[in-house]
Enzyme design. Structure first.
Site, PDB file in Angstrom:
ATOM      1  N   PHE A   2      12.584  -2.800   5.107  1.00 10.85           N
ATOM      2  CA  PHE A   2      12.477  -3.772   4.014  1.00 10.85           C
ATOM      3  C   PHE A   2      12.288  -5.203   4.521  1.00 10.85           C
ATOM      4  CE2 PHE A   2      15.085  -0.197   2.405  1.00 10.85           C
ATOM      5  CZ  PHE A   2      14.136   0.321   1.522  1.00 10.85           C
ATOM      6  N   GLY A  49     -11.109 -18.792  12.610  1.00 10.16           N
ATOM      7  CA  GLY A  49     -11.102 -17.350  12.886  1.00 10.16           C
ATOM      8  C   GLY A  49     -11.748 -16.494  11.806  1.00 10.16           C
ATOM      9  N   ASP A  50     -12.083 -17.080  10.635  1.00 10.08           N
ATOM     10  CA  ASP A  50     -12.687 -16.277   9.556  1.00 10.08           C
ATOM     11  C   ASP A  50     -14.124 -15.884   9.883  1.00 10.08           C
ATOM     12  OD1 ASP A  50     -10.686 -15.965   7.747  1.00 10.08           O
ATOM     13  OD2 ASP A  50     -11.420 -17.447   6.297  1.00 10.08           O
ATOM     14  N   TYR A  74      -8.765   0.189   6.621  1.00 11.08           N
ATOM     15  CA  TYR A  74      -8.860  -0.413   5.286  1.00 11.08           C
ATOM     16  C   TYR A  74      -9.683  -1.692   5.361  1.00 11.08           C
ATOM     17  CZ  TYR A  74      -4.177   1.839   5.106  1.00 11.08           C
ATOM     18  OH  TYR A  74      -3.098   2.675   5.226  1.00 11.08           O
ATOM     19  N   PHE A  75     -10.444  -1.944   4.329  1.00 13.96           N
ATOM     20  CA  PHE A  75     -11.103  -3.238   4.193  1.00 13.96           C
ATOM     21  C   PHE A  75     -10.121  -4.173   3.471  1.00 13.96           C
ATOM     22  CE2 PHE A  75     -15.179  -3.104   6.336  1.00 13.96           C
ATOM     23  CZ  PHE A  75     -14.997  -1.886   6.951  1.00 13.96           C
ATOM     24  N   ASN A  76     -10.403  -4.693   2.292  1.00 15.33           N
ATOM     25  CA  ASN A  76      -9.458  -5.662   1.701  1.00 15.33           C
ATOM     26  C   ASN A  76      -8.769  -5.062   0.475  1.00 15.33           C
ATOM     27  OD1 ASN A  76     -11.193  -7.267   3.503  1.00 15.33           O
ATOM     28  ND2 ASN A  76     -10.111  -8.999   2.634  1.00 15.33           N
ATOM     29  N   ILE A 123       0.846  -1.202   0.000  1.00 12.05           N
ATOM     30  CA  ILE A 123       0.000   0.000   0.000  1.00 12.05           C
ATOM     31  C   ILE A 123       0.884   1.256   0.000  1.00 12.05           C
ATOM     32  CG2 ILE A 123      -1.884   1.207   1.167  1.00 12.05           C
ATOM     33  CD1 ILE A 123      -2.549  -1.580   2.485  1.00 12.05           C
ATOM     34  N   LYS A 133      -3.700  -3.103  16.336  1.00  9.20           N
ATOM     35  CA  LYS A 133      -4.183  -1.939  15.569  1.00  9.20           C
ATOM     36  C   LYS A 133      -5.124  -1.096  16.428  1.00  9.20           C
ATOM     37  CE  LYS A 133      -2.102  -2.342  11.650  1.00  9.20           C
ATOM     38  NZ  LYS A 133      -1.210  -1.292  11.153  1.00  9.20           N
ATOM     39  N   TYR A 135      -3.353  -9.427  16.014  1.00 10.80           N
ATOM     40  CA  TYR A 135      -3.072  -8.358  15.040  1.00 10.80           C
ATOM     41  C   TYR A 135      -4.087  -7.230  15.186  1.00 10.80           C
ATOM     42  CZ  TYR A 135      -3.346  -5.958  10.544  1.00 10.80           C
ATOM     43  OH  TYR A 135      -3.426  -5.000   9.563  1.00 10.80           O
ATOM     44  N   SER A 149      -7.286  -1.007  10.340  1.00 10.92           N
ATOM     45  CA  SER A 149      -7.864  -2.120   9.598  1.00 10.92           C
ATOM     46  C   SER A 149      -9.302  -2.353  10.030  1.00 10.92           C
ATOM     47  CB  SER A 149      -7.038  -3.370   9.895  1.00 10.92           C
ATOM     48  OG  SER A 149      -7.711  -4.518   9.446  1.00 10.92           O
TER      49      SER A 149
HETATM   50  P1  NAD Z   1       3.450  -4.531   3.591  1.00  6.39           P
HETATM   51  O1  NAD Z   1       4.013  -5.616   4.452  1.00  6.39           O
HETATM   52  O2  NAD Z   1       3.566  -4.653   2.131  1.00  6.39           O
HETATM   53  O3  NAD Z   1       4.038  -3.116   4.047  1.00  6.39           O
HETATM   54  C1  NAD Z   1       4.504  -2.854   5.344  1.00  6.39           C
HETATM   55  C2  NAD Z   1       5.856  -2.192   5.218  1.00  6.39           C
HETATM   56  O4  NAD Z   1       6.372  -1.932   6.540  1.00  6.39           O
HETATM   57  C3  NAD Z   1       6.879  -3.057   4.505  1.00  6.39           C
HETATM   58  O5  NAD Z   1       7.575  -2.285   3.547  1.00  6.39           O
HETATM   59  C4  NAD Z   1       7.802  -3.516   5.618  1.00  6.39           C
HETATM   60  O6  NAD Z   1       9.122  -3.763   5.158  1.00  6.39           O
HETATM   61  C5  NAD Z   1       7.722  -2.343   6.582  1.00  6.39           C
HETATM   62  N1  NAD Z   1       8.063  -2.704   7.956  1.00  6.39           N
HETATM   63  C6  NAD Z   1       7.650  -3.796   8.663  1.00  6.39           C
HETATM   64  N2  NAD Z   1       8.197  -3.787   9.893  1.00  6.39           N
HETATM   65  C7  NAD Z   1       8.965  -2.665   9.974  1.00  6.39           C
HETATM   66  C8  NAD Z   1       9.783  -2.103  10.987  1.00  6.39           C
HETATM   67  N3  NAD Z   1       9.924  -2.701  12.172  1.00  6.39           N
HETATM   68  N4  NAD Z   1      10.418  -0.949  10.737  1.00  6.39           N
HETATM   69  C9  NAD Z   1      10.304  -0.320   9.531  1.00  6.39           C
HETATM   70  N5  NAD Z   1       9.551  -0.821   8.534  1.00  6.39           N
HETATM   71  C10 NAD Z   1       8.890  -1.972   8.744  1.00  6.39           C
HETATM   72  O7  NAD Z   1       1.903  -4.386   4.016  1.00  6.39           O
HETATM   73  P2  NAD Z   1       0.746  -3.514   3.381  1.00  6.39           P
HETATM   74  O8  NAD Z   1      -0.290  -4.448   2.901  1.00  6.39           O
HETATM   75  O9  NAD Z   1       1.286  -2.495   2.475  1.00  6.39           O
HETATM   76  O10 NAD Z   1       0.180  -2.849   4.714  1.00  6.39           O
HETATM   77  C11 NAD Z   1       0.569  -1.555   5.145  1.00  6.39           C
HETATM   78  C12 NAD Z   1      -0.143  -1.231   6.442  1.00  6.39           C
HETATM   79  O11 NAD Z   1      -1.555  -1.354   6.249  1.00  6.39           O
HETATM   80  C13 NAD Z   1       0.200  -2.174   7.595  1.00  6.39           C
HETATM   81  O12 NAD Z   1       0.281  -1.410   8.782  1.00  6.39           O
HETATM   82  C14 NAD Z   1      -0.978  -3.110   7.650  1.00  6.39           C
HETATM   83  O13 NAD Z   1      -1.175  -3.616   8.952  1.00  6.39           O
HETATM   84  C15 NAD Z   1      -2.120  -2.191   7.239  1.00  6.39           C
HETATM   85  N6  NAD Z   1      -3.265  -2.924   6.652  1.00  6.39           N
HETATM   86  C16 NAD Z   1      -3.066  -3.759   5.588  1.00  6.39           C
HETATM   87  C17 NAD Z   1      -4.156  -4.476   5.064  1.00  6.39           C
HETATM   88  C18 NAD Z   1      -3.980  -5.436   3.919  1.00  6.39           C
HETATM   89  O14 NAD Z   1      -4.852  -6.305   3.728  1.00  6.39           O
HETATM   90  N7  NAD Z   1      -2.924  -5.334   3.106  1.00  6.39           N
HETATM   91  C19 NAD Z   1      -5.448  -4.331   5.611  1.00  6.39           C
HETATM   92  C20 NAD Z   1      -5.603  -3.444   6.670  1.00  6.39           C
HETATM   93  C21 NAD Z   1      -4.495  -2.740   7.184  1.00  6.39           C
HETATM   94  N1  UFG Z   2      -9.922 -17.197   1.202  1.00  5.87           N
HETATM   95  C1  UFG Z   2     -10.026 -18.438   0.566  1.00  5.87           C
HETATM   96  N2  UFG Z   2      -8.862 -19.030   0.177  1.00  5.87           N
HETATM   97  C2  UFG Z   2      -7.624 -18.491   0.371  1.00  5.87           C
HETATM   98  C3  UFG Z   2      -7.540 -17.221   1.015  1.00  5.87           C
HETATM   99  C4  UFG Z   2      -8.719 -16.624   1.422  1.00  5.87           C
HETATM  100  O1  UFG Z   2     -11.121 -18.964   0.378  1.00  5.87           O
HETATM  101  O2  UFG Z   2      -6.609 -19.095  -0.008  1.00  5.87           O
HETATM  102  C5  UFG Z   2     -11.171 -16.531   1.601  1.00  5.87           C
HETATM  103  C6  UFG Z   2     -11.268 -16.235   3.087  1.00  5.87           C
HETATM  104  O3  UFG Z   2     -11.850 -17.325   3.766  1.00  5.87           O
HETATM  105  C7  UFG Z   2     -12.141 -14.979   3.102  1.00  5.87           C
HETATM  106  C8  UFG Z   2     -11.751 -14.250   1.813  1.00  5.87           C
HETATM  107  O4  UFG Z   2     -11.164 -15.248   0.976  1.00  5.87           O
HETATM  108  O5  UFG Z   2     -13.500 -15.338   3.016  1.00  5.87           O
HETATM  109  C9  UFG Z   2     -10.724 -13.129   2.030  1.00  5.87           C
HETATM  110  O6  UFG Z   2      -9.615 -13.634   2.757  1.00  5.87           O
HETATM  111  P1  UFG Z   2      -8.241 -12.828   2.908  1.00  5.87           P
HETATM  112  O7  UFG Z   2      -7.297 -13.713   3.645  1.00  5.87           O
HETATM  113  O8  UFG Z   2      -7.808 -12.324   1.575  1.00  5.87           O
HETATM  114  O9  UFG Z   2      -8.647 -11.547   3.761  1.00  5.87           O
HETATM  115  P2  UFG Z   2      -9.297 -11.431   5.214  1.00  5.87           P
HETATM  116  O10 UFG Z   2     -10.583 -10.693   5.044  1.00  5.87           O
HETATM  117  O11 UFG Z   2      -9.342 -12.717   5.904  1.00  5.87           O
HETATM  118  O12 UFG Z   2      -8.251 -10.501   5.990  1.00  5.87           O
HETATM  119  C10 UFG Z   2      -7.667  -9.365   5.381  1.00  5.87           C
HETATM  120  C11 UFG Z   2      -6.245  -9.186   5.918  1.00  5.87           C
HETATM  121  C12 UFG Z   2      -6.268  -8.824   7.359  1.00  5.87           C
HETATM  122  C13 UFG Z   2      -7.081  -7.588   7.550  1.00  5.87           C
HETATM  123  C14 UFG Z   2      -8.461  -7.779   6.989  1.00  5.87           C
HETATM  124  C15 UFG Z   2      -9.178  -6.460   7.074  1.00  5.87           C
HETATM  125  O13 UFG Z   2      -5.524 -10.385   5.759  1.00  5.87           O
HETATM  126  O14 UFG Z   2      -4.960  -8.513   7.792  1.00  5.87           O
HETATM  127  O15 UFG Z   2      -8.407  -8.202   5.639  1.00  5.87           O
HETATM  128  O16 UFG Z   2     -10.448  -6.548   6.609  1.00  5.87           O
HETATM  129  F1  UFG Z   2      -7.172  -7.280   8.852  1.00  5.87           F
END
Ligand code: NAD
Ligand code: UFG
Length: 340
Positions: free
Chosen positions: A35, A295-296, A178-180, A14, A154, A150, A126
């Site tokens: 990284f 947990g889903d 954020y959602f997904n 993101i 947050k 997790y 999240s």
């Molecule tokens: P990502 O893992 O791609 O990005 C996280 C970044 O933080 C990475 O570049 C990683 O190297 C860096 N990082 C991790 N630990 C660190 C540390 N100790 N010091 C400095 N940098 C560090 O993940 P993303 O999907 O881009 O998510 C970004 C943020 O959004 C996260 O805080 C995550 O929890 C939150 N978020 C993500 C999702 C999702 O589904 N992707 C959903 C809700 C919230």
């Molecule tokens: N799913 C499958 N097969 C897979 C992976 C996922 O069927 O291999 C299903 C899951 O059961 C769920 C849907 O696809 O119904 C989405 O699953 P994701 O793992 O892609 O996403 P989640 O909604 O479980 O969780 C994600 C992030 C969390 C974050 C959350 C916020 O992983 O970190 O969205 O809404 F907190």
């Protein structure tokens, strides 16, 4: 003069899309990342796309020293705090890593910003902070009751930021829930590059379609949804990046702490996602229904009104664009950033 935005975790999925959007909006950006889960190549590619240089510090948010030095040198107007750990399963096994990185890391950033007298920030939260829905769609007033470690990190970081805002009249924060997030920049040059076996649905489907994995496991088809498979609110990462630009503008304008969901408000089931991806990629996505994943939740999606009212932001990209852009990235980079 351009306003300066300090972006922790800016090389991640993101973060890299948001850095691209910030540079296009003419902000001056400095990325702070260790990284751990990303590649410096993502930032090089953002520079290729924009022609704009990106100042970078390789540092760890767990280290006050690293953060202070970088913040002092850059003197930001605002920070966006993406850096963190995000795997739900891993958070249950390694809770202390998660609390240290996600909660202490946030405290450290606020301290470093305080020291500079720069008290504006946007935080990556999240939808998982809401936990089991009492009602749907989730709005921002829904009780906060996360059901995994997790999510609790947050929710705690949100509390820390809110208390910091209350204590400092000139502080401003936007908590984005954020959602997904899925999809990739239309160039196909940056995208989501999970290491190892993807936990999330979209990168798994993409790796099946490109032939890196044999078939998708669909985690349960007996939920109370249209077709029995899990339903989520997927949001295009480029729309999400625009929401950050809007949030930065908002926090720069005024103090106070606020929260906004970032989703589309539309639920999509796993089966609907498979079909949409097949259409966008013109490939088959073999799958097998297996047991539910522990947990889903069955279904949840966002109320998007607050983001529209407070940020003036609405999503623009549909499910087809989410799938087509993911496929474009996956095809151009079958092994993610490891290809160069
Ligand atoms: P990502 O893992 O791609 O990005 C996280 C970044 O933080 C990475 O570049 C990683 O190297 C860096 N990082 C991790 N630990 C660190 C540390 N100790 N010091 C400095 N940098 C560090 O993940 P993303 O999907 O881009 O998510 C970004 C943020 O959004 C996260 O805080 C995550 O929890 C939150 N978020 C993500 C999702 C999702 O589904 N992707 C959903 C809700 C919230
Ligand atoms: N799913 C499958 N097969 C897979 C992976 C996922 O069927 O291999 C299903 C899951 O059961 C769920 C849907 O696809 O119904 C989405 O699953 P994701 O793992 O892609 O996403 P989640 O909604 O479980 O969780 C994600 C992030 C969390 C974050 C959350 C916020 O992983 O970190 O969205 O809404 F907190």
């Amino acid at each position: 003069m351009a306003q300066r935005i300090f972006v922790t975790g800016g090389a991640g999925f993101i973060g890299s899309h948001t850095v691209l959007a910030l540079l296009r909006a003419r902000y001056d950006v400095h990325v702070f990342d260790n990284f751990h889960n990303s590649s410096p190549r993502a930032l090089r590619r953002v520079t290729e796309l924009t022609g704009a240089p990106i100042g970078t510090t390789e540092g760890d948010v767990r280290s006050m020293r690293d953060l202070s030095a970088a913040v002092d040198a850059f003197r930001p107007d605002a920070a966006i705090h993406f850096a963190g750990l995000k795997a739900v399963g891993e958070s249950e096994a390694e809770p202390l890593e998660y609390y240290t990185t996600n909660v202490q890391g946030t405290v450290n950033l606020l301290r470093a910003m305080d020291k500079q007298g720069s008290r504006r920030m946007v935080f990556s939260s999240s939808a998982t902070v809401y936990g089991t829905p009492s009602y749907l769609p989730f709005d921002e007033a829904h009780p906060i009751n996360p059901s995994n470690t997790y999510g609790r990190t947050k929710a705690m970081a949100e509390t820390v930021i809110r208390d910091w805002c209350h204590a400092n009249g000139d502080a401003g924060a936007m908590l984005l829930r954020y959602f997904n997030p899925v999809g990739a920049d239309e160039s196909g040059r940056i995208g989501e590059d999970p290491t190892g076996r993807p936990d999330n649905l979209m990168p798994f489907i993409a790796q099946v379609a490109v032939g890196r994995r044999q078939k998708l496991s669909v985690f349960g088809d007996d939920y109370d949804t249209r077709d029995g498979t899990g339903e989520r609110d997927y949001i295009h990462v480029s729309d999400l990046a625009r929401a950050h630009v809007a949030a930065v503008e908002r926090v720069l304008e005024r103090p106070g702490c606020d929260s906004c969901n970032v989703g589309t408000g539309q639920g999509v089931t796993v089966m609907e996602m498979i079909r949409a991806f097949e259409r966008a990629s013109n490939r088959r996505v073999p799958y097998k229904v297996v047991d539910r994943r522990a947990g889903d939740l069955g279904s949840y999606y966002a109320s998007t009104e607050r983001a529209r009212d407070v940020l003036g932001w609405s999503p623009e990209m549909d499910l087809h664009e989410m799938c087509a852009s993911t496929w474009n990235w996956q095809q151009q980079n079958p092994n993610g950033y490891r290809d160069g």
